[in-house]
Design an enzyme around this catalytic site. Structure first.
Site, mmCIF file in Angstrom:
data_model
loop_
_atom_site.group_PDB
_atom_site.id
_atom_site.type_symbol
_atom_site.label_atom_id
_atom_site.label_comp_id
_atom_site.label_asym_id
_atom_site.label_seq_id
_atom_site.Cartn_x
_atom_site.Cartn_y
_atom_site.Cartn_z
ATOM 1 N N ASP A 246 1.673 3.107 2.398
ATOM 2 C CA ASP A 246 0.870 4.090 3.142
ATOM 3 C C ASP A 246 1.432 4.392 4.533
ATOM 4 O O ASP A 246 0.683 4.813 5.417
ATOM 5 C CB ASP A 246 -0.578 3.588 3.262
ATOM 6 C CG ASP A 246 -0.668 2.269 4.023
ATOM 7 O OD1 ASP A 246 0.381 1.615 4.248
ATOM 8 O OD2 ASP A 246 -1.783 1.880 4.393
ATOM 9 N N ASP B 202 0.809 -1.225 0.000
ATOM 10 C CA ASP B 202 0.000 0.000 0.000
ATOM 11 C C ASP B 202 0.843 1.277 0.000
ATOM 12 O O ASP B 202 0.335 2.344 -0.342
ATOM 13 C CB ASP B 202 -0.928 0.035 1.223
ATOM 14 C CG ASP B 202 -1.851 -1.171 1.282
ATOM 15 O OD1 ASP B 202 -2.096 -1.773 0.226
ATOM 16 O OD2 ASP B 202 -2.318 -1.510 2.382
HETATM 17 O O1 F6P Z 1 -2.448 -3.974 3.384
HETATM 18 C C1 F6P Z 1 -2.237 -4.780 2.271
HETATM 19 C C2 F6P Z 1 -3.541 -5.211 1.668
HETATM 20 O O2 F6P Z 1 -3.268 -6.001 0.544
HETATM 21 C C3 F6P Z 1 -4.513 -4.083 1.308
HETATM 22 O O3 F6P Z 1 -4.169 -3.458 0.098
HETATM 23 C C4 F6P Z 1 -5.821 -4.808 1.273
HETATM 24 O O4 F6P Z 1 -6.894 -3.925 1.518
HETATM 25 C C5 F6P Z 1 -5.672 -5.812 2.374
HETATM 26 O O5 F6P Z 1 -4.283 -5.998 2.585
HETATM 27 C C6 F6P Z 1 -6.308 -7.144 2.080
HETATM 28 O O6 F6P Z 1 -6.204 -7.927 3.218
HETATM 29 P P1 F6P Z 1 -6.486 -9.493 3.242
HETATM 30 O O7 F6P Z 1 -5.308 -10.189 2.655
HETATM 31 O O8 F6P Z 1 -6.669 -9.789 4.688
HETATM 32 O O9 F6P Z 1 -7.722 -9.724 2.416
#
Ligand code: F6P
Length: 336
Positions: free
Chosen positions: A135, A133
């Site tokens: 971020d 991200d």
């Molecule tokens: O923080 C990384 C990320 O890939 C985000 O971009 C996304 O919203 C989230 O993790 C998805 O999480 P999970 O793998 O728990 O679905």
């Protein structure tokens, strides 16, 4: 740094969503430990594994050849138990019981909040920013971002080929959680028609529908709209475009494809460098630090300060992109 390391045994874990380059960071940690005669304990499944004692002793032969691999050899998780006072206390007690004098945590802001909590229980921690991200406020770059961008760009390029053949509109949802950094980079790199991100307010009719209509009148017959997952549901974007313009529209959510794959050069190098830097900080007696990048330089900052910073979205870049896409001279001049 003194000749003798301040720590003799450290732990390393990956937590939160995985990102390409995590393995390079782990390898950097392990090899630096080996060089400095520090014992390195791998903690599997993030903070959950710390609480349950899911440990594995790491040495250089176990990290041989992992730089090229996506994911994390230590596995990762998001632990609910760790966020409770009891879970946190248990994790700190286990560190002490196991003689873990320093902990390297590799992950995003959730991982760092966990690290801060542990440091308040007197555990020495160093964080390595790693999330697709990009971020995290304290650093200009997080491991995994470049590879994820390239993966998404490759997918959008392919979609553009078929959209052009069929004269369609492609709506592509990219990850980023609450941030639009990934969407902005992918949109610019693929010459998207429109980029929707949570940081920039928009009027759907004016900023999406009208712009597609204008572009169509100017002779364009295929369109790409990049939607950051944090902006709005991409299926709704596709539906609204199809309904309002009559253009055949297809939706693609890139999803977890963006998180996998062999890391690109930047993530291998930054991962390795940050792994080295994390251990050298612990070895020189530092605690509660986050490693960050400022330009091409690696720095380290206090974890409390790191967590107080928020990442700026590149509004200048966003405005310039829009101006160039629609050849809007006045808008472009306003960015100067
Ligand atoms: O923080 C990384 C990320 O890939 C985000 O971009 C996304 O919203 C989230 O993790 C998805 O999480 P999970 O793998 O728990 O679905």
């Amino acid at each position: 740094m003194a000749i003798e390391s301040a720590v003799k045994r450290i732990g390393v874990l990956t937590s939160g969503g995985d990102a390409p380059g995590m393995n390079a960071a782990i390898r950097g940690v392990v090899r630096t430990c080996e060089c400095l005669d520090i014992e390195c304990i791998g903690i599997r499944h993030g903070y959950a594994g710390l609480i349950s004692g899911d440990f594995i002793s790491l040495n250089q032969s176990m990290v041989k050849g992992i730089t090229v691999r996506g994911g994390t050899i230590l596995c990762t998780a998001r632990s609910k138990e760790f966020t409770t006072p009891e879970g946190l206390q248990k994790a700190a007690d286990i560190c002490r019981h196991m003689g873990i004098e320093g902990l390297v945590v590799i992950g995003g802001d959730g991982t760092f909040r966990g690290a801060l909590a542990l440091s308040q229980h007197d555990i020495s921690v160093v964080g390595i920013p790693c999330t697709i991200d990009n971020d995290i406020g304290c650093t200009t770059y997080t491991i995994g971002f470049d590879t994820a961008c390239n993966t998404a760009i490759d997918a959008v390029d392919r979609l553009n080929d078929t959209m052009q053949s069929h004269e369609r509109c492609s709506v592509v949802e990219v990850m980023g959680r609450h941030a639009g950094h990934l969407a902005l980079a992918v949109g610019i790199a693929t010459g998207a028609t429109i980029i929707l991100v949570p940081e920039v307010e928009y009027d759907f009719d004016k900023d999406v529908i009208e712009r597609i209509r204008t572009a169509r009148l100017a002779g364009r017959n295929n369109f790409a709209v990049i939607v950051a997952e944090g902006a709005e549901p991409a299926y709704g974007v596709a539906e609204k475009i199809a309904d309002a313009t009559g253009i055949e529209t297809r939706l693609t959510a890139l999803g977890h494809i963006q998180r996998g794959g062999s890391p690109h050069v930047r993530d291998r190098i930054v991962g390795t460098s940050m792994g080295f830097k994390a251990v050298s900080l612990l070895a020189s007696g530092k605690k509660s630090r986050i490693i960050a990048m400022r330009g091409d330089k690696f720095i380290d900052i206090d974890i409390v300060e790191a967590l107080s910073l928020t990442k700026n979205f590149d509004f200048e870049m966003y405005k310039a992109f829009s101006a160039l896409t629609f050849l809007d001279k006045q808008a472009l001049l306003r960015t100067f």
